[in-house]
Design an enzyme around this catalytic site. Structure first.
Site, short mmCIF file in Angstrom:
data_model
loop_
_atom_site.label_atom_id
_atom_site.label_comp_id
_atom_site.label_asym_id
_atom_site.label_seq_id
_atom_site.Cartn_x
_atom_site.Cartn_y
_atom_site.Cartn_z
CD GLU A 27 -2.83 -1.47 2.39
OE1 GLU A 27 -2.38 -0.24 3.31
OE2 GLU A 27 -4.07 -1.80 2.21
CB VAL A 88 -3.34 -13.32 -0.40
CG1 VAL A 88 -2.97 -14.27 -1.18
CG2 VAL A 88 -4.64 -13.78 0.14
N GLY A 94 -4.92 -15.47 -6.64
CA GLY A 94 -5.77 -15.66 -7.82
C GLY A 94 -6.32 -17.46 -7.38
N GLY A 96 -8.13 -18.28 -5.47
CA GLY A 96 -9.06 -18.26 -4.13
C GLY A 96 -9.00 -17.78 -2.81
N GLY A 98 -7.75 -15.60 -0.97
CA GLY A 98 -8.65 -14.15 -0.80
C GLY A 98 -10.99 -14.51 -0.21
CE1 TYR A 132 -11.11 -6.91 -0.88
CE2 TYR A 132 -11.15 -4.90 -0.70
CZ TYR A 132 -10.49 -5.72 -0.08
OH TYR A 132 -9.44 -5.78 0.71
CD GLU A 141 -20.75 5.59 -3.66
OE1 GLU A 141 -20.54 6.77 -3.71
OE2 GLU A 141 -20.60 4.37 -4.11
#
Length: 161
Positions: A27, A88, A94, A96, A98, A132, A141
């Site tokens: 991040e 992960v 990729g 599965g 997560g 997500y 929102e």
């Protein structure tokens, strides 16, 4: 063999810190990580414990983790599970893992009587946002996260720096 999701133990504290640092690096926030294994010991195993964690293992080797805690919703009078971190290993993505971690957290949330799960995602993190959406999560929102920390937190509390 298969994927195993195991509650973290005190022996896993180096892994927890490793994954927190790996997530922060991904991040672009590694410079913000000051937590130590002792900090995670207090959070996860202190009295009272303030958070929980799991370690994901594929063929016996660590491949990811999650850390979460429970808060409340006063509007519906129920607890909610707040996902602080999920990570992960990039080479394992990729597959599965997560989705399996989030499914496990969803089961824990329902077992604890939670009305929902929540988490934050950086707005530039398109792969995570797409994931997500694929599991049915939607953005909240009209709401923005507010943060009070450091000198501002101490000032409001009436404490000197």
């Amino acid at each position: 063999m298969s994927l195993r999701l195991e509650d973290a133990t005190e022996d896993d504290l180096p892994l927890v810190l490793h994954y927190v640092r790996a997530l922060a690096e991904y991040e672009k926030l590694l410079h913000e990580v000051t937590a130590t294994e002792d900090d995670f010991r207090r959070l996860l195993f202190g009295s009272p414990a303030r958070a929980e964690a799991l370690i994901a293992r594929w063929e016996g080797q660590p491949c990811g983790f999650a850390l979460w805690f429970y808060s409340v919703s006063t509007f519906d009078g129920a607890p909610k599970l707040y996902v602080e971190d999920v990570f992960v290993d990039p080479v394992q993505r990729g597959r599965g893992f997560g989705r399996a971690i989030f499914a496990d957290l969803a089961r824990r949330a329902l077992k604890a009587g939670c009305s929902r799960m929540e988490w934050n995602v950086l707005d530039w993190n398109a792969p995570s946002i797409a994931f997500y959406r694929s599991i049915g999560a939607l953005p909240r929102e009209g709401w923005t996260l507010q943060r009070l920390s450091g000198d501002a937190l101490r000032a409001l509390a009436g404490k000197e720096s």
